[in-house]
Write an enzyme that holds these catalytic residues in place. Structure first.
Site, mmCIF file in Angstrom:
data_model
loop_
_atom_site.group_PDB
_atom_site.id
_atom_site.type_symbol
_atom_site.label_atom_id
_atom_site.label_comp_id
_atom_site.label_asym_id
_atom_site.label_seq_id
_atom_site.Cartn_x
_atom_site.Cartn_y
_atom_site.Cartn_z
ATOM 1 N N GLU A 136 7.139 55.093 -30.511
ATOM 2 C CA GLU A 136 6.091 54.260 -29.893
ATOM 3 C C GLU A 136 6.405 52.771 -29.950
ATOM 4 O O GLU A 136 5.583 51.947 -30.362
ATOM 5 C CB GLU A 136 4.740 54.578 -30.551
ATOM 6 C CG GLU A 136 4.366 56.043 -30.410
ATOM 7 C CD GLU A 136 3.142 56.459 -31.216
ATOM 8 O OE1 GLU A 136 2.407 55.591 -31.708
ATOM 9 O OE2 GLU A 136 2.930 57.677 -31.365
ATOM 10 N N ASN A 179 10.924 58.183 -29.101
ATOM 11 C CA ASN A 179 9.781 59.086 -28.943
ATOM 12 C C ASN A 179 8.527 58.295 -28.582
ATOM 13 O O ASN A 179 8.254 57.243 -29.189
ATOM 14 C CB ASN A 179 9.565 59.822 -30.279
ATOM 15 C CG ASN A 179 8.559 60.937 -30.201
ATOM 16 O OD1 ASN A 179 8.644 61.806 -29.351
ATOM 17 N ND2 ASN A 179 7.562 60.906 -31.088
ATOM 18 N N GLU A 245 5.415 66.768 -29.303
ATOM 19 C CA GLU A 245 4.138 66.813 -30.038
ATOM 20 C C GLU A 245 3.024 67.462 -29.196
ATOM 21 O O GLU A 245 1.872 67.069 -29.248
ATOM 22 C CB GLU A 245 3.719 65.393 -30.479
ATOM 23 C CG GLU A 245 4.809 64.642 -31.209
ATOM 24 C CD GLU A 245 4.365 63.305 -31.745
ATOM 25 O OE1 GLU A 245 3.152 63.009 -31.727
ATOM 26 O OE2 GLU A 245 5.232 62.528 -32.210
ATOM 27 N N ASP A 247 0.043 69.055 -27.526
ATOM 28 C CA ASP A 247 -1.255 69.671 -27.825
ATOM 29 C C ASP A 247 -2.201 69.361 -26.658
ATOM 30 O O ASP A 247 -2.111 68.294 -26.048
ATOM 31 C CB ASP A 247 -1.854 69.244 -29.169
ATOM 32 C CG ASP A 247 -1.800 67.743 -29.461
ATOM 33 O OD1 ASP A 247 -1.783 67.380 -30.653
ATOM 34 O OD2 ASP A 247 -1.771 66.951 -28.507
#
Ligand code: G3I
Length: 331
Positions: A136, A179, A245, A247
């Protein structure tokens, strides 16, 4: 095929793709069902917190690897690959006080980061196949670097060179990732990232892959077409892609029909992954609704984002992923 015969891990392996999940390594020893479900259905894993800065270097130049070493033993015993997360990140929950609470010069910060990366990546050399070196690093609006990252604030873009070269020297065989979230489709943030990567790769920064975090509330989950179009832009730079990640969050409370919509959103993610030859891994962030960051992060507004329910039973999303894996030809 009867449901009990369906296994996402076997299907993923048959298509040449890693299927993984983020974990809390301390639960592996506390909860047998947690450990059993992980090893039965996944061939890749990542620690949600325990490989972040303050967990590994709580005091300056004093490293604590025992919890992660035990997690790695578990993973190796069960033929699971391990992703490392993350060497350089802004989130203050994982920065130790000896960094957060001190006025440090750019030179001091650079020394601290280089030492951290050297010691950590060397310790896990040969055991961690991929690292999220910087997490990030682009600001939330997606139009610049994130100044709340102490290294980016002090050193600027050069921190990418420093972090990735140091990691590469410490473990030349490790695949090094950048990422981030909200870069899964074509938008201002993924455009900014693409240009940044072009510049970094041109000057020889050893960035090998891009991690698409893929965190979405159900109503905002993208289509496979949107994701694939964007994945190809990064593939064209010669980069490997991991969905890191995944979800899909459900607005609470919800009707059961939402579980089918959630399953379809998971299908879209896997269709994109399987149809992009440079996408080599898909990991969910957690795997059972019993343990997810979402209820806390959304103050209860959203929940049940994963593919196993709170009792470790596979949800429609699990079978939907298997359906996609079953129908798509091998890479
Ligand atoms: O361990 C302490 C505990 O001792 C203390 O009592 C408690 C008080 O709040 O905090 C606990 O630490 C929490 C930690 O998770 C472990 O549970 C931190 O407050 C909390 O901020 C931290 O949240 C993690 C978050 O990253 C920030 O580091 C989440 O579990 C983790 O799932 C989340 O993961 C991030 C990825 O690293 C990057 N991508 C986004 C993703 C979700 O935010």
């Amino acid at each position: 095929m009867k449901n009990e015969d369906i296994n996402i891990k076997k299907l993923a392996e048959s298509k040449g793709i890693l299927i993984g999940a983020e974990i809390d390594p301390t639960l592996l020893e506390k909860e047998e069902k947690y450990a059993d479900t992980l090893k039965q259905h996944f061939n890749c894993t990542v620690a949600g917190n325990h490989m972040k800065f303050k967990y590994l270097e709580p005091e300056k130049d004093k490293f604590t690897f025992d919890i992660v070493d035990r997690m790695i033993n578990f993973a190796q015993k069960n033929q699971m690959k391990i992703r490392g997360h993350t060497l350089c990140w802004h989130h203050e929950s994982q920065l130790p006080d000896w960094i957060l609470k001190k006025e440090l010069t750019a030179k001091e910060l650079e020394k601290i980061l280089v030492n951290h990366i050297q010691k950590v990546v060397s310790h896990f050399k040969g055991k961690v196949f991929a690292w999220d070196v910087i997490n990030e690093g682009i600001n939330h609006q997606g139009d610049g670097l994130r100044k709340s990252n102490p290294w980016i604030k002090a050193i600027g873009e050069e921190v990418f060179d420093i972090a990735f070269h140091t990691a590469h020297q410490a473990d030349p065989d490790c695949i090094l990732f950048y990422n981030d979230y909200e870069i899964e489709t074509i938008n201002q943030k993924s455009d900014f990232l693409l240009e940044l990567l072009r510049k970094l790769l041109k000057r020889g920064v050893p960035i090998h892959g891009i991690g698409f975090q893929y965190h979405y509330p159900l109503e905002k989950a993208p289509s496979s077409g949107e994701v694939l179009k964007n994945m190809k832009r990064f593939e064209d730079l010669g980069l490997q892609i991991h969905i890191t990640e995944l979800d899909i969050w459900l607005k609470m409370p919800y009707e059961n029909s939402k579980l089918i919509e959630q399953a379809n959103a998971y299908k879209e993610a896997f269709k994109a992954a399987i149809n992009c030859k440079s996408c080599k891994a898909v990991l969910t962030w957690g795997f059972t609704d019993k343990y997810s960051w979402i209820p806390h992060f959304t103050k209860g507004a959203y929940g049940d984002p994963l593919i196993f329910d709170k009792n470790y039973l596979p949800k429609p999303a699990y079978y939907a992923i298997c359906e996609v894996l079953n129908t798509i030809p091998k890479h």
